[in-house]
Design a protein around this motif. Structure first.
Motif, short mmCIF file in Angstrom:
data_model
loop_
_atom_site.label_atom_id
_atom_site.label_comp_id
_atom_site.label_asym_id
_atom_site.label_seq_id
_atom_site.Cartn_x
_atom_site.Cartn_y
_atom_site.Cartn_z
N GLY A 33 0.78 -1.22 0.00
CA GLY A 33 0.00 0.00 0.00
C GLY A 33 0.81 1.26 0.00
O GLY A 33 0.25 2.37 0.00
N THR A 34 2.13 1.14 -0.02
CA THR A 34 3.01 2.31 0.04
C THR A 34 3.90 2.40 -1.18
O THR A 34 3.91 3.41 -1.89
CB THR A 34 3.88 2.26 1.31
N GLU A 35 4.65 1.34 -1.43
CA GLU A 35 5.59 1.32 -2.55
C GLU A 35 4.93 0.67 -3.76
O GLU A 35 4.57 -0.52 -3.72
CB GLU A 35 6.86 0.56 -2.17
N PHE A 36 4.78 1.45 -4.83
CA PHE A 36 4.15 0.94 -6.04
C PHE A 36 5.21 0.60 -7.08
O PHE A 36 6.19 1.34 -7.25
CB PHE A 36 3.17 1.97 -6.62
N LYS A 37 4.99 -0.51 -7.76
CA LYS A 37 5.84 -0.93 -8.87
C LYS A 37 5.03 -0.91 -10.15
O LYS A 37 3.83 -1.16 -10.14
CB LYS A 37 6.39 -2.34 -8.62
N ASN A 38 5.71 -0.64 -11.24
CA ASN A 38 5.03 -0.62 -12.54
C ASN A 38 5.10 -1.99 -13.19
O ASN A 38 6.08 -2.74 -13.01
CB ASN A 38 5.68 0.42 -13.45
N LEU A 39 4.07 -2.32 -13.95
CA LEU A 39 4.06 -3.54 -14.76
C LEU A 39 3.73 -3.16 -16.20
O LEU A 39 2.68 -2.57 -16.46
CB LEU A 39 3.03 -4.54 -14.24
N GLY A 40 4.66 -3.46 -17.12
CA GLY A 40 4.38 -3.24 -18.54
C GLY A 40 4.85 -1.93 -19.09
O GLY A 40 4.66 -1.66 -20.28
N GLY A 41 5.45 -1.05 -18.25
CA GLY A 41 5.94 0.23 -18.74
C GLY A 41 4.80 1.20 -19.06
O GLY A 41 3.67 1.04 -18.62
N THR A 42 5.11 2.22 -19.83
CA THR A 42 4.11 3.18 -20.28
C THR A 42 3.46 2.65 -21.55
O THR A 42 4.14 2.31 -22.51
CB THR A 42 4.75 4.55 -20.54
N VAL A 43 2.13 2.58 -21.54
CA VAL A 43 1.41 2.07 -22.71
C VAL A 43 0.51 3.17 -23.26
O VAL A 43 0.16 4.12 -22.57
CB VAL A 43 0.57 0.82 -22.35
N SER A 44 0.13 3.02 -24.51
CA SER A 44 -0.66 4.05 -25.18
C SER A 44 -2.14 3.92 -24.84
O SER A 44 -2.69 2.81 -24.77
CB SER A 44 -0.47 3.95 -26.69
#
Length: 580
Positions: free
Chosen positions: A539-550
């Motif tokens: 609930g504090t540290e967020f991780k990205n999955l898949g990078g930036t998508v359009s």
């Protein structure tokens, strides 16, 4: 056989029945328990809008923002009775249908429900998202003290229809089907008690001159039968303002009476880049009608495409007298992102109308729209307070603890009550076998995207039991174009995956093994066309999955149709994709 033996054996059928019912009830409870074990619980949802335009244009005490309804609330129509205003909008295959809002001042609005909230009224169970309900109009007849909502339902074999009520706060009748073709019907009630229907239709057979050639027709309307009167139909506008210029898609007519004359206002040019509002006048409701010399009276089509804070596609207007005695018009328009893509759909805007002369003049309707306007005299801006719809940049915090779910939450093609259940831990979504790509009811609870820059975060408790189970959060333009960010199972492992579906074909963009013994936090962050899907296990540290998508597939430019992006809390037992 003794009498006692007869009585004894006579009891056995009842004993067997009782035992059977106990076993059946236990089995049903156990089946429901197993189903609920595979049902995610969403304990929190937070939506935060942060568009630059609202930071650049802070409100003064006497100002309010336009659009007045952000996100996919297209095709507005409005009516006034006394001090009350009621406004309705297209809903297509969203459920319930035709959201209805109430105001006393045109600035502060409360959603009071939906006009079509029963299966007997709304039959969109197998419709594409952009089918269903188109272009409602709402009118009040003072002669019989009745409200009418008239629309076209492209589903269930209904077509054009009207529903009625004496009180919009208390629900509406079942539909009366209307005996005419075409779309965009509207009613007009004259001072002499006569009633009329006007609508868009095709030209007479063999008389279509070009693609997009349409006409406006009028019918006499029987109030006793709630039906048009056979043989009274008449074309009152052919093509548009000037048929020699091949005008396209004259539609959504409204008749107003002023100066003892009849004004017919219509949209022209199609609901895209050439959209506009035009007006005609006649001495008789059945015509002939003469166009205003200054048409169009509102459009943004001639303006610099590189201007700041662009608003486009303006049209489909309805005019009403304001609380200050002046006139105002509600209408649709869009706010594209930096790549000119339309992800929020068509929104509801408002402008003052100067009708002190012969013709209605949309104030600043032919120059670039400003993001804020002066309020009607005597009005206090209370948007976002005391149950009024928020406006500008705002945050929605939802813990699903309220007795009644806010009307902003909707289903798709079927009632949301069919799959949601409130628990002490949050909102439980019981999964349907239909997944998000089905042209059928789906077990997803949706809210509209209302900003080009936003963050949507939810907390979910969920343990998938098989590879066909999946739950999470979605961005949904339609059944063929969407993103799914969800938890599923592969073998003995649990995965979080990001799925992109374009034209019905799905691709797994990324996946990762996760531990779901504790709740997972799922987040969507959008900055214009750039979307990022993030997660957190603490609930504090967020991780990205898949990078930036359009966000391309979430726009009407790519996906087509008439809606905007919907953000959904989603579950299915019919998952058809697997992590890599």
């Amino acid at each position: 056989m003794k009498k006692s033996q007869i009585n004894y054996f006579g009891k056995w059928p009842m004993v067997f029945l009782s035992v059977f019912m106990m076993i059946y009830s236990f089995s049903a409870v156990e089946a429901q328990r197993r189903a609920n074990r595979n049902a995610p619980v969403f304990s929190e949802f937070v939506y935060q809008g942060d568009d630059q335009v609202y930071r650049d244009y802070p409100l003064e005490d006497d100002e309010f923002y336009s659009p007045i309804l952000q996100g996919c609330y297209p095709d507005p129509a409005i009516v006034k009775r006394g001090d009350d205003y009621f406004m309705v909008h297209s809903s297509f295959s969203m459920w319930p249908g035709v959201p209805i809002f109430h105001s006393n001042d045109l600035v502060n609005w409360t959603q009071i429900g939906h006009v079509l909230d029963r299966p007997s009224q709304l039959k969109v169970v197998d419709s594409g998202i952009s089918a269903g309900i188109f272009a409602p109009a709402i009118k009040y007849n003072e002669h019989n003290e009745t409200f009418y909502m008239i629309t076209t339902q492209f589903a269930g074999g209904i077509g054009n229809m009207v529903v009625t009520t004496k009180d919009p706060f208390k629900g509406w009748s079942d539909p009366y089907r209307l005996n005419f073709n075409g779309i965009d019907p509207s009613l007009f009630f004259d001072e002499d008690g006569k009633a009329y229907v006007v609508h868009n239709d095709a030209p007479d057979p063999g008389k279509e001159l070009y693609e997009g050639h349409r006409v406006i027709k009028i019918w006499d309307f029987c109030l006793e039968e709630n039906q048009v009167i056979e043989g009274t139909d008449k074309i009152i506008v052919d093509g548009g303002v000037d048929i020699t210029k091949n005008p396209i898609w004259i539609e959504m007519p409204h008749i107003y009476k002023k100066y003892d004359r009849y004004y017919l206002s219509c949209a022209e040019g199609g609901t895209g880049g050439w959209h506009s509002q035009v007006v005609f006048v006649s001495d008789n409701p059945r015509g002939p009608y003469t166009p205003a010399p200054g048409n169009p009276i509102m459009t943004q089509r001639y303006l610099n495409p590189n201007r700041a804070n662009r608003v486009e596609w303006a049209g489909h207007a309805d005019i009403v007298e304001g609380p200050d005695g002046e006139y105002y018009a509600v209408f649709l328009a869009i706010r594209p992102n930096e790549k000119n893509r339309v992800n929020m759909g068509r929104e509801t805007f408002i402008l003052p109308v100067d009708w002190s002369g012969e013709w209605p003049v949309f104030v600043n309707g032919l120059v670039p729209f400003e993001p804020k306007l002066k309020m009607p005299k005597g009005v206090v801006n209370r948007t976002g307070e005391d149950g009024f719809v928020p406006n500008g940049n705002f945050t929605i915090n939802e813990d699903f603890s309220a007795e009644n779910l806010d009307f902003r939450w909707i289903g798709m093609r079927g009632p949301r009550e069919a799959f949601i259940n409130r628990t002490r831990n949050g909102l439980q979504i019981t999964p349907f076998e239909n997944n998000i790509k089905a042209m059928a009811p789906v077990s997803s609870l949706f809210i509209r995207q209302m900003h080009n820059t936003f963050t949507a975060t939810t907390t979910m408790s969920y343990t998938p039991r098989s590879e066909s189970d999946l739950a999470g959060i979605v961005c949904y333009q339609n059944e063929g174009f969407n993103y799914v960010f969800g938890v599923t199972r592969k073998g003995n492992d649990t995965y979080l995956l990001l799925e992109r579906t374009e034209r019905g074909e799905s691709t797994i963009l990324a996946s990762t093994k996760i531990d779901v013994r504790n709740p997972i936090h799922l987040q969507i962050r959008a900055e214009g066309d750039n979307y990022r899907f993030n997660y957190s296990l603490d609930g504090t540290e967020f991780k990205n999955l898949g990078g930036t998508v359009s966000g391309d597939i979430l726009s009407t430019n790519v996906a087509g149709g008439f809606t905007g992006n919907l953000i959904g809390l989603y579950a299915t037992s019919g998952n058809d994709v697997q992590p890599e």
